[in-house]
Design a protein around this motif. Structure first.
Motif, mmCIF file in Angstrom:
data_model
loop_
_atom_site.group_PDB
_atom_site.id
_atom_site.type_symbol
_atom_site.label_atom_id
_atom_site.label_comp_id
_atom_site.label_asym_id
_atom_site.label_seq_id
_atom_site.Cartn_x
_atom_site.Cartn_y
_atom_site.Cartn_z
ATOM 1 N N GLY A 100 37.627 -38.467 -4.946
ATOM 2 C CA GLY A 100 37.286 -38.949 -3.669
ATOM 3 C C GLY A 100 37.032 -37.844 -2.586
ATOM 4 O O GLY A 100 36.602 -38.123 -1.383
ATOM 5 N N LEU A 101 37.274 -36.648 -2.967
ATOM 6 C CA LEU A 101 36.713 -35.528 -1.950
ATOM 7 C C LEU A 101 35.439 -35.011 -1.865
ATOM 8 O O LEU A 101 34.894 -35.246 -3.078
ATOM 9 N N VAL A 102 35.034 -34.791 -0.872
ATOM 10 C CA VAL A 102 33.522 -34.156 -0.783
ATOM 11 C C VAL A 102 33.716 -32.732 -0.694
ATOM 12 O O VAL A 102 34.497 -32.063 0.040
ATOM 13 N N HIS A 103 32.966 -32.020 -1.582
ATOM 14 C CA HIS A 103 33.048 -30.804 -1.889
ATOM 15 C C HIS A 103 31.724 -29.903 -1.727
ATOM 16 O O HIS A 103 30.684 -30.327 -1.608
ATOM 17 N N GLU A 104 32.091 -28.637 -1.641
ATOM 18 C CA GLU A 104 30.826 -27.740 -1.548
ATOM 19 C C GLU A 104 31.011 -26.716 -2.557
ATOM 20 O O GLU A 104 31.859 -26.506 -3.389
ATOM 21 N N PHE A 105 29.993 -25.949 -2.966
ATOM 22 C CA PHE A 105 29.886 -25.014 -3.977
ATOM 23 C C PHE A 105 28.895 -23.530 -3.536
ATOM 24 O O PHE A 105 27.738 -23.909 -3.451
ATOM 25 N N MET A 106 29.603 -22.705 -3.375
ATOM 26 C CA MET A 106 28.947 -21.478 -2.843
ATOM 27 C C MET A 106 29.290 -20.543 -4.159
ATOM 28 O O MET A 106 30.228 -20.374 -4.620
ATOM 29 N N VAL A 107 28.168 -19.894 -4.298
ATOM 30 C CA VAL A 107 28.211 -18.955 -5.330
ATOM 31 C C VAL A 107 27.462 -17.369 -4.898
ATOM 32 O O VAL A 107 26.328 -17.548 -4.187
ATOM 33 N N GLY A 108 27.950 -16.481 -5.370
ATOM 34 C CA GLY A 108 27.371 -15.373 -5.051
ATOM 35 C C GLY A 108 28.305 -13.917 -5.070
ATOM 36 O O GLY A 108 29.438 -14.130 -5.901
ATOM 37 N N THR B 248 30.292 -16.330 4.098
ATOM 38 C CA THR B 248 29.135 -15.564 4.605
ATOM 39 C C THR B 248 27.746 -16.550 4.660
ATOM 40 O O THR B 248 27.296 -16.995 3.717
ATOM 41 N N VAL B 249 27.251 -16.541 5.951
ATOM 42 C CA VAL B 249 26.106 -17.367 6.167
ATOM 43 C C VAL B 249 24.962 -16.659 5.236
ATOM 44 O O VAL B 249 24.861 -15.526 5.256
ATOM 45 N N GLY B 250 24.333 -17.278 4.558
ATOM 46 C CA GLY B 250 22.853 -17.161 3.828
ATOM 47 C C GLY B 250 23.431 -16.918 2.314
ATOM 48 O O GLY B 250 22.473 -16.936 1.531
ATOM 49 N N THR B 251 24.805 -16.993 1.857
ATOM 50 C CA THR B 251 25.207 -17.030 0.537
ATOM 51 C C THR B 251 24.785 -18.493 0.074
ATOM 52 O O THR B 251 25.129 -19.494 0.485
ATOM 53 N N PRO B 252 24.256 -18.410 -1.065
ATOM 54 C CA PRO B 252 23.751 -19.690 -1.888
ATOM 55 C C PRO B 252 24.937 -20.831 -2.102
ATOM 56 O O PRO B 252 25.790 -20.298 -2.407
ATOM 57 N N GLU B 253 24.477 -21.991 -1.619
ATOM 58 C CA GLU B 253 25.637 -22.995 -1.734
ATOM 59 C C GLU B 253 24.755 -24.293 -1.703
ATOM 60 O O GLU B 253 23.671 -24.470 -1.206
ATOM 61 N N VAL B 254 25.581 -25.484 -2.255
ATOM 62 C CA VAL B 254 25.342 -26.803 -2.029
ATOM 63 C C VAL B 254 26.448 -27.159 -1.431
ATOM 64 O O VAL B 254 27.618 -27.035 -1.577
ATOM 65 N N ALA B 255 26.088 -28.243 -0.414
ATOM 66 C CA ALA B 255 27.175 -28.967 0.335
ATOM 67 C C ALA B 255 27.402 -30.318 0.156
ATOM 68 O O ALA B 255 26.284 -30.950 -0.212
ATOM 69 N N ASP B 256 28.314 -31.045 0.849
ATOM 70 C CA ASP B 256 28.356 -32.409 0.658
ATOM 71 C C ASP B 256 27.992 -33.313 -0.556
ATOM 72 O O ASP B 256 27.248 -34.129 -0.802
ATOM 73 N N ILE B 257 28.796 -32.629 -1.590
ATOM 74 C CA ILE B 257 28.756 -33.233 -2.984
ATOM 75 C C ILE B 257 29.777 -34.416 -3.072
ATOM 76 O O ILE B 257 31.060 -34.103 -3.030
#
Ligand SMILES: [Cu+2]
Length: 177
Positions: A111-119, A128-137
């Protein structure tokens, strides 16, 4: 659905169990389950995704394993990552070949909403702003982000939804060979 998930290994069995629990937590509302019938968001609704669930197993061979094929910009290697249940990624350690391009297809379990940042690990740790990510999963949604590992690392990934990183929701990427 449960039986089908059961074929896919313990990771998904765990996710399936969590989903049933999550349904109860939110009151069993039909709304929370309609998502399961939808195609995953994020561009992996095509044959490639279903192939990932087929006879080839839940994951393709990694570096050093028989049948490994390094991803390229034109044809990234798809690695499925499960966010949750709870504040964890599965797998939490991922091996990639130096220089390869990988698409991370990240599915939120529970039930949790997650993000995934990679780099680079330091950028990921610092959000860090600009690091590739997807949000609101959202629950049972799949979103993808593609990254080329053209450095020597260290690399990492993390969820920076409020409190999740601090709870341990992060992983490491090892450059193999
Ligand atoms: Cu998270």
């Amino acid at each position: 659905m449960t039986a089908r998930l059961g074929l896919l290994g313990s990771g998904l069995m765990l996710g399936g169990a969590l989903l049933m629990g999550a349904g109860a937590v939110v009151g069993g509302g039909a709304g929370s389950y309609t998502m399961m019938g939808n195609r995953p968001v994020g561009g992996f609704g095509g044959p490639g995704m279903m192939g990932g669930f087929g006879t080839s197993g839940i994951r393709a061979p990694g570096p050093g394993e028989a049948g490994f094929v390094a991803g390229t910009v034109a044809s990234p290697r798809v690695i499925r990552v499960f966010a949750g249940p709870g504040y964890a990624f599965s797998p939490s350690n991922i091996a990639v070949a130096k220089g390869e391009t990988v698409t991370f297809a990240v599915t939120s379990m529970g039930g949790l909403v997650h993000e995934f940042m990679v780099g680079p690990a330091d950028a990921v740790a610092a959000d860090t702003v600009g690091t590739p990510e997807v949000a609101d999963i959202g629950m049972m949604q799949t979103k993808s982000v593609t990254y080329t590992f053209d450095g020597s690392g260290p690399y990492g990934f993390a969820c920076h939804a409020a409190g999740h990183y601090e709870a341990g929701m992060r992983g490491t990427i090892t450059i193999a060979g």
